[in-house]
Write a protein that holds these residues in place. Structure first.
Motif, PDB file in Angstrom:
ATOM      1  N   GLN B  41       0.993  -1.309  -0.020  1.00 29.70           N
ATOM      2  CA  GLN B  41       0.089  -0.046  -0.034  1.00 29.70           C
ATOM      3  C   GLN B  41       0.819   1.016  -0.039  1.00 29.70           C
ATOM      4  O   GLN B  41       2.076   1.044   0.362  1.00 29.70           O
ATOM      5  N   ALA B  48      -2.831   8.067  -0.392  1.00 25.00           N
ATOM      6  CA  ALA B  48      -3.673   6.856  -0.992  1.00 25.00           C
ATOM      7  C   ALA B  48      -4.754   7.859  -1.239  1.00 25.00           C
ATOM      8  O   ALA B  48      -5.712   7.524  -2.209  1.00 25.00           O
ATOM      9  N   LEU B  54      -5.579   2.583  -2.410  1.00 18.31           N
ATOM     10  CA  LEU B  54      -4.701   2.472  -1.356  1.00 18.31           C
ATOM     11  C   LEU B  54      -3.472   1.672  -2.092  1.00 18.31           C
ATOM     12  O   LEU B  54      -2.504   1.580  -1.375  1.00 18.31           O
ATOM     13  N   TRP B  55      -3.872   1.169  -3.292  1.00 17.39           N
ATOM     14  CA  TRP B  55      -2.409   0.135  -3.773  1.00 17.39           C
ATOM     15  C   TRP B  55      -1.967   0.843  -5.004  1.00 17.39           C
ATOM     16  O   TRP B  55      -2.646   1.170  -6.011  1.00 17.39           O
TER      17      TRP B  55
END
Lengths: 189, 63
Positions: B41, B48, B54-55
């Motif tokens: 993440q 984010a 988030l990724w």
């Protein structure tokens, strides 16, 4: 039921008064592939879909309403102080005579929102595949709006919303795979 | 920005100046399959939020 948080999912800043951009943005408000269609589609489909993907439709459908109010905020800010003359120049004269400065659920060409934009077929695969297509169409719509917009701060919010479509599509694709894979079957690689 | 391109046929009689290369978006989720558990993440929540995911494996910039 829902709890309401009195803030936007992502900040919306608009640099300049540009009612023409509001005319384009309304496509994501009351258009076929807009946020209203998305929210109502998912929150309706969730009743008749296998348990393991109900929560996904619930969460994404809820988030679509958060996107809807971001779009509403953008449109409101872009038009709230525009004179009838400015609205006319922006191609919003037709909107003004029916709605004044009120928002309304129609697309960029003025077609009112209709439930025929969405489907609840009752077939889990058909419904989830429709949802994947809807996310990709909304992603593309955001791209075309970004291409039409030269407001960097507004584009920042639009890029956030475009990325959310990508994440939602990914989750729907995973949901489709979960429905296709045989239940409880061990997978060997 | 993840994208593919193609070169459409250009007729000598096309009325507008031809666009020789057309592009379309191919975001990373098209190639991801099932996302792996515990995939890395972004380091901060602020980053984010800024990116909308988030990724890093799902992030697709667009301009």
């Amino acid at each position: 039921m829902w709890y309401y948080e009195k803030k936007l999912q992502y900040p919306v800043r608009v640099r300049e008064c540009n009612p023409t951009l509001a005319k384009y943005l309304i496509e994501q408000y009351g258009g076929a592939d807009g946020e209203l269609s998305a929210a109502l589609r998912y929150l309706n489909q969730r009743y008749s879909i296998p348990d393991k993907v109900v929560g996904l439709l619930n969460d994404i459908g809820t988030e679509e309403f958060a996107h809807l109010e971001m779009i509403a905020t953008m449109i409101y800010k872009l038009t709230k102080d525009a004179t009838p003359e400015q609205l006319k120049e922006a191609g919003l004269g037709d909107h003004y005579v029916a709605h004044d400065h009120a928002l309304f659920y129609h697309d960029a060409a003025g077609n009112p929102w209709t439930a025929t934009y969405i489907q609840g077929k009752g077939d889990p695969i058909a419904d989830i595949y429709e949802d994947i297509a809807a996310e990709e169409k909304a992603r593309a719509t955001y791209q075309w709006i970004i291409n039409m917009s030269d407001d960097p701060e507004l584009n920042d919010s639009l890029k956030f919303l475009r990325e959310r479509e990508i994440v939602h599509s990914q989750r729907f694709r995973e949901a489709a795979q979960m429905l296709i894979d045989e239940k409880d079957k061990k997978r060997f690689f | 920005m993840h994208q593919r391109d193609y070169h459409p046929y250009i007729s000598p009689f096309d009325p507008c100046k031809p666009i020789e290369k057309k592009t379309y978006s191919t975001p990373p989720h098209l190639f991801l399959g099932f996302q792996e558990e515990n995939s890395p993440q972004y380091k901060s929540a602020a980053e984010a939020l800024k990116r909308g995911t988030l990724w890093p494996s799902l992030y697709d910039p667009y301009s």
